[in-house]
Design a protein around this motif. Structure first.
Motif, PDB file in Angstrom:
ATOM      1  N   SER A 212       3.230  -7.765  -4.556  1.00 18.82           N
ATOM      2  CA  SER A 212       3.043  -6.350  -4.864  1.00 18.82           C
ATOM      3  C   SER A 212       1.571  -5.955  -4.917  1.00 18.82           C
ATOM      4  N   MET A 213       0.675  -6.930  -5.134  1.00 22.09           N
ATOM      5  CA  MET A 213      -0.750  -6.625  -5.266  1.00 22.09           C
ATOM      6  C   MET A 213      -1.519  -6.809  -3.961  1.00 22.09           C
ATOM      7  N   ALA A 214      -0.911  -7.452  -2.967  1.00 20.06           N
ATOM      8  CA  ALA A 214      -1.650  -7.792  -1.751  1.00 20.06           C
ATOM      9  C   ALA A 214      -2.126  -6.549  -1.009  1.00 20.06           C
ATOM     10  N   THR A 215      -1.252  -5.552  -0.863  1.00 20.00           N
ATOM     11  CA  THR A 215      -1.627  -4.333  -0.150  1.00 20.00           C
ATOM     12  C   THR A 215      -2.809  -3.653  -0.825  1.00 20.00           C
ATOM     13  N   TYR A 216      -2.790  -3.598  -2.153  1.00 22.52           N
ATOM     14  CA  TYR A 216      -3.876  -2.967  -2.899  1.00 22.52           C
ATOM     15  C   TYR A 216      -5.179  -3.739  -2.703  1.00 22.52           C
ATOM     16  N   PHE A 217      -5.101  -5.076  -2.703  1.00 27.77           N
ATOM     17  CA  PHE A 217      -6.298  -5.895  -2.489  1.00 27.77           C
ATOM     18  C   PHE A 217      -6.935  -5.588  -1.133  1.00 27.77           C
ATOM     19  N   LYS A 220      -8.688  -2.211  -1.113  1.00 32.44           N
ATOM     20  CA  LYS A 220      -9.969  -2.223  -1.827  1.00 32.44           C
ATOM     21  C   LYS A 220     -11.030  -3.027  -1.073  1.00 32.44           C
ATOM     22  N   ALA A 221     -10.584  -4.029  -0.306  1.00 32.09           N
ATOM     23  CA  ALA A 221     -11.533  -4.854   0.449  1.00 32.09           C
ATOM     24  C   ALA A 221     -11.919  -4.230   1.785  1.00 32.09           C
ATOM     25  N   ASN A 222     -11.405  -3.020   2.044  1.00 34.53           N
ATOM     26  CA  ASN A 222     -11.655  -2.312   3.301  1.00 34.53           C
ATOM     27  C   ASN A 222     -11.092  -3.072   4.498  1.00 34.53           C
ATOM     28  N   LEU A 223      -9.913  -3.671   4.288  1.00 35.86           N
ATOM     29  CA  LEU A 223      -9.223  -4.394   5.350  1.00 35.86           C
ATOM     30  C   LEU A 223      -7.837  -3.831   5.608  1.00 35.86           C
TER      31      LEU A 223
END
Length: 451
Positions: A212-217, A220-223
């Motif tokens: 659930s957190m991967a998309t948010y990461f 935020k990392a501009n990827l």
């Protein structure tokens, strides 16, 4: 543990690479004398020339005292029969490689009625990995741990990624929440990063994350690239069959290009919602005509590794698609990074990894507490999942106070349904599942992480 491997092909080779010399007595069986001699010369194994469905051959190889028999010949039927005979001749666990889609709906029946303990399908495993990659186009590869609650997502540091040039200790302030990067690959070097490590463009980094957190990461990392919506597949083989099913279930627009007219008719009947194109998928004009420049996902799944590699390179040149290429010959792996192939996938290595996980679970039942094992970066590092059965030197002690061996990273603790990304103050308790990344080899107990 006593293990018999029937079939000296690429999967058998991968298994021997990982299992040889690790407290296992291994025998190999194959009809080809040259293959048997090659395996015996290169690995610590006994070789037997013969047919794995022969009772006499199995007896000669020691089936009566075998703990596990693995059948990975080129024939599904031979693998199944080999397992059945092994069950009758000995009292061992059995694994069969079964690839034909007609058996896929009958796996439960084959397992229950024939007594086969594990049936693996390389093409199905490959399709599952590709579908996960299309869900996270930023990823090069995705591994799962802790009953699916933990994902290791491997991704490339690009020039405009916010991690480029950043010290690891400053990552939390940039991303906005704690992030664990247990492993980085830089060229031929594999690094277990510490706080002063600086990311560079071209690094392949691994983030340990909840799904659930991967998309948010990645955002935020501009990827962030968003979920794949339009996929083009070249090649209409078995992997395509399984992959198309998953793409249809996810409501992803799918176009398949296949040169064989009969295969096209079959695919059109099975997948009426997909677009099936009869043509040569290596024809650049055809690819452009069919809209490769508008695809955000591309899978090269022909039967030729060279074609798949070149098609993936072409897709990256003329589109922004996430390009996946199926590679069967694992000796190509060393040059794929130099060619900048986006995301290669290796069905045979994926199959070997599933079998290795099963072997590790058997080891756990006879003393080891390793539940799962994943080879990382061509075997230069491993991710091990330990189940903590008993109190030991690592339990109830803050991680900060442990005298860990160098190049070890404790990535996560699963306690009940709670997934913990540990800090120095966290402790390991009996009943926990603990994932550890390391550059060491052959660890079988959680206490092996201590110096």
């Amino acid at each position: 543990m006593n293990i018999i491997i029937v079939g000296c092909g690429k999967v058998g080779y991968s298994l021997l690479q990982q299992l040889s010399g690790k407290d296992h007595n291994i025998s190999v069986i194959d009809l080809n004398p040259e293959k048997v001699h090659t395996f015996v010369d290169e690995f610590d194994a006994q070789g037997f020339i013969g047919n794995g469905i022969s009772h006499d051959t199995l007896n000669e190889a020691g089936i009566a005292h075998t703990d596990l028999m693995i059948a990975v010949t080129g024939s599904d039927e031979q693998n199944l029969l080999c397992c059945c005979i092994a069950k009758q001749a000995g009292n061992c666990k059995t694994i069969a490689r079964v690839r034909n889609p007609i058996f896929n709906s009958e796996i439960a029946f084959l397992r229950d009625k024939l007594g086969i303990d594990l049936i693996i399908n390389p093409e199905l495993i490959c399709a599952d990995e590709i579908s996960r990659i299309f869900e996270f186009p930023q990823a090069v590869k995705i591994d799962t741990f802790s009953k699916g609650k933990l994902e290791f997502i491997h991704f490339k540091i690009t020039a405009d990624c916010r991690l480029n040039g950043l010290e690891l200790m400053k990552l939390k302030s940039v991303i906005g929440f704690p992030v664990l990067i247990p492993l980085v690959s830089r060229g031929d070097e594999v690094i277990i990063p510490r706080g002063n490590f600086v990311f560079k463009e071209g690094d392949i980094a691994t983030v340990a994350s909840k799904h659930s957190m991967a998309t948010y990461f990645f955002k935020k990392a501009n990827l962030s690239m968003g979920k794949t919506k339009n996929v083009m597949i070249v090649g209409g083989g078995t992997v395509t069959y399984y992959l198309a099913q998953r793409l249809m279930d996810s409501k992803i627009n799918t176009k398949i290009i296949e040169i064989d007219d009969n295969v096209c008719v079959d695919l059109a009947e099975k997948f009426p919602d997909a677009t099936i194109i009869h043509g040569d998928g290596t024809d650049e004009k055809l690819l452009l005509q069919e809209g490769i420049d508008n695809a955000d996902g591309f899978a090269a799944l022909t039967g030729l590794d060279e074609e798949n590699i070149l098609l993936s390179l072409l897709a990256k040149r003329i589109s922004n698609a996430k390009a996946v290429s199926k590679i069967n010959r694992i000796n190509f792996n060393s040059v794929l990074g130099d060619l900048q192939v986006d995301t290669p996938t290796f069905p045979r290595l994926l199959s070997a990894d599933v079998i290795l996980k099963y072997v590790r679970s058997m080891d756990a039942s006879i003393g080891s507490n390793v539940e799962n094992l994943y080879r990382l970066e061509d075997g230069k590092a491993e991710a091990l999942e330990f189940y903590i059965k008993n109190e030991s030197a690592v339990t109830d002690t803050p991680i900060l106070e442990m005298n860990l061996k160098p190049d070890i990273n404790i990535c996560s603790i699963l306690r009940g349904d709670q997934l913990i990304f540990p800090t120095g103050q966290d402790v390991i308790k009996v009943g926990d599942y603990v994932v550890v990344v390391m550059k060491h080899q052959g660890m079988s107990d959680i206490t092996d992480i201590l110096a």
